[in-house]
Design an enzyme around this catalytic site. Sequence first.
Site: not given
Ligand SMILES: O=P(O)(O)OC[C@H]1O[C@H](OP(=O)(O)OP(=O)(O)O)[C@H](O)[C@@H]1O
Ligand SMILES: O=c1cc[nH]c(=O)[nH]1
Ligand SMILES: [Mg+2]
Length: 209
Positions: A104, A108, A200, A203
């Site tokens: 994400r 944006t 997160d 993370d």
């Molecule tokens: O519903 P949304 O607003 O799209 O957010 C949720 C997304 O954000 C996080 O991923 P992230 O972008 O942090 O990537 P990662 O799994 O690599 O940490 C999570 O694991 C989802 O995929």
């Molecule tokens: O709360 C949140 C939202 C998006 N992605 C995450 O990992 N946590």
């Molecule tokens: Mg993430």
Amino acid sequence: MGNVVILDHPLIKHKLTFIRDKNTGSKDFRELVKEVSMLMAYEVTRNLPLEEIEIETPITKMKSQVISGKKVGLVPILRAGLGMVDGMLNLIPAAKVGHIGLYRDPETLKPVEYYCKLPQDIEERELIVLDPMLATGGSAVAAIQFLKERGATSIKLVCLIAAPEGIEEVEKSHPDVDIYVAGVDEKLNDHAYIIPGLGDAGDRLFGTK
Ligand SMILES: O=P(O)(O)OC[C@H]1O[C@H](OP(=O)(O)OP(=O)(O)O)[C@H](O)[C@@H]1O
Ligand SMILES: O=c1cc[nH]c(=O)[nH]1
Ligand SMILES: [Mg+2]
């Protein structure tokens, strides 16, 4: 409209509390996510079709049931969805696993795709999309759209924690998709993180920041 199924079994609630706790380190976080995913797999597969086959027990012949029809495909959304794969595979060991890489964009908040590798026969499989977090819903909606464009016909979404905004978005864009969650939280904050959430997920699983 797809169903929203909240899996509020006491074991899931208990484990989710420690997943949320900021003092839980990566090792325990990973183990707990795996355990909850396994418990969720039990419920998500409740409607898999069965057929009778004939077997022989040590005593006599009998007809008994086995899973029939469509096979399962797991599709974790990278990275955080990876944390849910092993728990699901414990209960569905024959499932194939496809990967969709999305992150994400912090400015944006829109999902950016960076990887995709899927089993060839996804149109014949019951696909289970895995992501611990359903926040704005952008990532899940994009992943599901992606699968549909490649022929998928049967898709379920499994998340640990969802915001109402994310559920609404998936329901609007993909009314045919049932959503399974362990908890529905209050709302999103200004950075689109789920409140109270767990922070997160990626993370915390992988020890990055
Ligand atoms: O519903 P949304 O607003 O799209 O957010 C949720 C997304 O954000 C996080 O991923 P992230 O972008 O942090 O990537 P990662 O799994 O690599 O940490 C999570 O694991 C989802 O995929
Ligand atoms: O709360 C949140 C939202 C998006 N992605 C995450 O990992 N946590
Ligand atoms: Mg993430």
